[in-house]
Design an enzyme around this catalytic site. Structure first.
Site, PDB file in Angstrom:
ATOM      1  N   ASP A 237      47.486 -15.020 -18.815  1.00  0.00           N
ATOM      2  CA  ASP A 237      47.077 -13.737 -18.239  1.00  0.00           C
ATOM      3  C   ASP A 237      47.416 -13.725 -16.739  1.00  0.00           C
ATOM      4  O   ASP A 237      47.264 -14.745 -16.049  1.00  0.00           O
ATOM      5  CB  ASP A 237      45.561 -13.603 -18.460  1.00  0.00           C
ATOM      6  CG  ASP A 237      45.001 -12.239 -18.117  1.00  0.00           C
ATOM      7  OD1 ASP A 237      45.734 -11.242 -18.226  1.00  0.00           O
ATOM      8  OD2 ASP A 237      43.812 -12.175 -17.746  1.00  0.00           O
TER       9      ASP A 237
ATOM     10  N   HIS B  85      43.397  -3.473 -18.926  1.00  0.00           N
ATOM     11  CA  HIS B  85      42.757  -4.553 -18.157  1.00  0.00           C
ATOM     12  C   HIS B  85      41.429  -4.012 -17.646  1.00  0.00           C
ATOM     13  O   HIS B  85      41.164  -2.830 -17.713  1.00  0.00           O
ATOM     14  CB  HIS B  85      43.665  -4.980 -17.000  1.00  0.00           C
ATOM     15  CG  HIS B  85      44.782  -5.871 -17.456  1.00  0.00           C
ATOM     16  ND1 HIS B  85      44.856  -7.200 -17.117  1.00  0.00           N
ATOM     17  CD2 HIS B  85      45.843  -5.618 -18.251  1.00  0.00           C
ATOM     18  CE1 HIS B  85      45.930  -7.730 -17.685  1.00  0.00           C
ATOM     19  NE2 HIS B  85      46.552  -6.788 -18.376  1.00  0.00           N
TER      20      HIS B  85
HETATM   21  P1  13P Z   1      37.032  -7.577 -16.752  1.00  0.00           P
HETATM   22  O1  13P Z   1      36.850  -8.122 -15.360  1.00  0.00           O
HETATM   23  O2  13P Z   1      36.652  -6.121 -16.824  1.00  0.00           O
HETATM   24  O3  13P Z   1      36.327  -8.373 -17.760  1.00  0.00           O
HETATM   25  O4  13P Z   1      38.590  -7.617 -17.076  1.00  0.00           O
HETATM   26  C1  13P Z   1      39.226  -8.827 -17.354  1.00  0.00           C
HETATM   27  C2  13P Z   1      40.703  -8.691 -17.289  1.00  0.00           C
HETATM   28  O5  13P Z   1      41.251  -7.599 -17.279  1.00  0.00           O
HETATM   29  C3  13P Z   1      41.486  -9.939 -17.235  1.00  0.00           C
HETATM   30  O6  13P Z   1      42.850  -9.695 -17.181  1.00  0.00           O
END
Ligand code: 13P
Length: 293
Positions: free
Chosen positions: A81, A210
């Site tokens: 990610d 995201h």
């Molecule tokens: P959150 O912070 O809303 O949980 O999103 C996580 C994210 O988009 C990681 O790439």
């Protein structure tokens, strides 16, 4: 069983659902995500963000994610990610990751396109699907810059540019900005479904949300109906697990102020809370009405 990012998103497309992509920077989180997916009978994405390397390094958590995903009965994509460095991405691909996100959203458009093309060429040498980002969430997934009571429309994904970006980069799925942010929401999230629908009309690839924790069930459903196929989820689950660990301390101390609280008591409570939260999230994203939270 491990599957790649393209195939898991194709399942989401066929079923008008989104796959939960959980950031899992601890053994408890990896186990909880897999156990929740098995309980719900749905596919899942295990994600390690480059920005979470200080929590747990890729060399430690990456092989753990791959090994546990391989022996899971759920369909699992092991995904990188928000990767900003292609050398880091190569290390993940060599470990067996089957999805990767190159995040050039902080770069000028041309640099984002150029680096996304490089990432696409790299992924082709592996069984790995590529996600890239256009527009910006305004904050980082590791909590840096938490001014997230709103996201400026100026950093929403431009639907016309999205079509060019997809064509020029060779990405498989697109992370787009339409009002969600990473981290804790300071107010109600205001999502622009109009922007999302315009992107969907021009972008014939699966779309990614995201900043996906802290959004209402109704907004998840609208976003899925408008083409969101992968939802990234981290902050709220991590917060609930932290609260579960705090409750353990409070309950031990309420019976005996001298009681020892062991680390395993806290990790077990955090794991249980994560399984509960992740299973309910997966059910909402898969539109399992009967069981949805
Ligand atoms: P959150 O912070 O809303 O949980 O999103 C996580 C994210 O988009 C990681 O790439």
């Amino acid at each position: 069983m491990i599957v790649n990012l393209r195939d898991i998103c194709a399942i989401a497309e066929q079923n008008n659902m989104a796959i939960a992509s959980f950031n899992v920077p601890s053994l408890e989180a990896v186990r909880a995500a897999l156990d929740a997916a098995e309980q719900a009978g749905q596919p899942v994405i295990l994600a390690h963000a480059e920005g979470h390397d200080p929590f747990v390094p890729l060399d430690v958590i990456g092989p753990t994610m791959v090994a546990l995903a391989e022996r899971s009965s759920a369909l699992v994509c092991v995904h990188l990610d928000h990767c900003e460095h292609l050398g880091y991405m190569r290390r993940a691909l060599e470990m067996g990751f089957t999805g990767a996100m190159y995040d050039g959203s902080m770069e000028p458009y041309e640099v984002n396109v150029e680096n996304s093309q490089r990432a696409a060429a790299m992924c082709q040498g592996f069984d790995c699907g590529l996600e890239c980002e256009l527009g910006s969430m305004g904050t980082r997934e590791n909590g840096v810059g938490h001014e997230n009571d709103h996201v400026s429309e100026a950093i929403y994904t431009n639907p016309d540019q999205a079509a060019d970006f997809i064509r020029d980069t060779g990405l498989d799925i697109l992370a787009c900005s339409f009002g969600t942010v990473h981290g804790i929401y300071k107010g109600e999230p205001h999502l622009s479904f109009d922007v999302l629908e315009q992107i969907r009309k021009r972008a014939h690839v699966p779309l990614v949300m995201h900043g996906g924790s802290g959004v209402s069930d109704g907004d998840y459903r609208r976003a899925i109906d408008a083409g969101i196929r992968k939802i990234n989820y981290y902050t709220y689950g991590a917060k609930y697990a932290g609260e579960a660990a705090q409750d353990v301390i409070a309950s031990f101390k309420s019976t005996n102020s001298d009681a020892n609280v062991y680390w395993h008591d806290m990790t077990m409570a955090a794991y249980d809370r994560l399984v509960e939260d992740f299973a309910s999230v997966i059910r909402v994203f898969s539109n399992d009405g009967e069981n949805a939270a």
